[in-house]
Motif scaffolding. Sequence first.
Motif, PDB file in Angstrom:
ATOM      1  N   ARG A  94     -14.266  13.617  -3.493  1.00  0.00           N
ATOM      2  CA  ARG A  94     -13.176  12.667  -3.354  1.00  0.00           C
ATOM      3  C   ARG A  94     -12.550  12.753  -1.971  1.00  0.00           C
ATOM      4  O   ARG A  94     -12.584  13.792  -1.320  1.00  0.00           O
ATOM      5  CB  ARG A  94     -12.121  12.936  -4.443  1.00  0.00           C
ATOM      6  N   ALA A 166     -15.282   8.717  -4.068  1.00  0.00           N
ATOM      7  CA  ALA A 166     -14.054   8.267  -4.714  1.00  0.00           C
ATOM      8  C   ALA A 166     -12.870   8.492  -3.763  1.00  0.00           C
ATOM      9  O   ALA A 166     -12.835   9.473  -3.015  1.00  0.00           O
ATOM     10  CB  ALA A 166     -13.831   9.029  -6.015  1.00  0.00           C
ATOM     11  N   THR A 168      -8.466   8.145  -2.961  1.00  0.00           N
ATOM     12  CA  THR A 168      -7.071   7.951  -3.348  1.00  0.00           C
ATOM     13  C   THR A 168      -6.286   7.571  -2.108  1.00  0.00           C
ATOM     14  O   THR A 168      -6.382   8.250  -1.077  1.00  0.00           O
ATOM     15  CB  THR A 168      -6.470   9.233  -3.952  1.00  0.00           C
ATOM     16  N   SER A 232      -8.151   9.562  -8.802  1.00  0.00           N
ATOM     17  CA  SER A 232      -9.387   8.991  -8.262  1.00  0.00           C
ATOM     18  C   SER A 232      -9.397   7.470  -8.381  1.00  0.00           C
ATOM     19  O   SER A 232      -9.147   6.906  -9.451  1.00  0.00           O
ATOM     20  CB  SER A 232     -10.588   9.573  -9.011  1.00  0.00           C
ATOM     21  N   GLY A 233      -9.645   6.801  -7.250  1.00  0.00           N
ATOM     22  CA  GLY A 233      -9.737   5.352  -7.235  1.00  0.00           C
ATOM     23  C   GLY A 233      -8.409   4.627  -7.274  1.00  0.00           C
ATOM     24  O   GLY A 233      -8.380   3.398  -7.419  1.00  0.00           O
TER      25      GLY A 233
END
Length: 342
Positions: A94, A166, A168, A232-233
Amino acid sequence: MRVLIIGGTAFMRPHVVQSLVSGGHEVTIFHRGEHEPELPRSVRHVHDASAAFPVLKLPAELASWKPEVILHMVAMGEHDAAAVVRAFKGVARRLVVPSSGDVYGVYGVLIGSEPEGTQSGLLREDSPLRKSLYPYRGIAKGPDDWIYHYDKILVEQVVMSDPELAVTILRLPAVYGPGDGRHGFAAHLKRMDDGRSAILLDENQARWRWSHGYVENIATAITLAITDERASGRVYNVGEESIPTTAERVRMLAKLVGWMGDIVTLPQASLPPPLRDAYHYSRDLAYDTSRIRSELGYKEVVSVDEGLRRTIAWLRENPPSIDAVQYDYAAEDAVLTTAKTA
């Protein structure tokens, strides 16, 4: 968890490092070595004194360490955003990227690059973004100046476009506190400490709202985004839940320092030239932060009053260089006299 922080030494970043290490995470920071804050011994430093800014090339050893999460604190435009995606997709799980409220359309209104439109109320993560890109290109020295290519909208688009990594996104507010190189609140504090009888404000700015956040609280939000997989995302606004107007924030400072003067609001054209600016304060830059609070359980660890107290103490110990032109008290007194007799 193995966490790599790109640019981990200035202002809020050491707070993030401390928080991660306290939580038992393994931290490596990549930086140029220009600032060496006091950090836990377990933190691994990777230096590259010749690294360009923005960071367009990353040492291979960073990927070989196989970090699980990357925190890119200094992603400024599309090219450096693409560089970090290329370096770590298929390696890290991530990527966490702090962005800014300057992505929103109302920021374009503030700087005069976009028409006012109809946006009002608190900004949500799905609120309209700016249509005009490169908000600071007009003040850049030329194409070789990093600010010429700056745009957090492009950063967000690039990092969120690759399905192999992924992401953020954290849209940060105006961050204040000890170590703030911009010395936010310093001009108001100086006038209070100088015993001024009144502080002059543009009447539109006085009622304008801008989301703020104390440095340790913002570091807490960043740490949550790194350590909580539910992030995440997702895109999150970060900032204080209560958003005072500029005049109300000045009054909060006044209460803490015991300043009993007046806040006088006037049309911009009536203010002394040093107190005028080119901003259009017709739309608030105020965030709805309910998403990060409900999804990740974010809450402030330092109260607003305590954060302001710490900020005031630091500003008094570390005052910015003084530009006498900005503190033309004779001109301010003349305006105040005119306002009282009008």
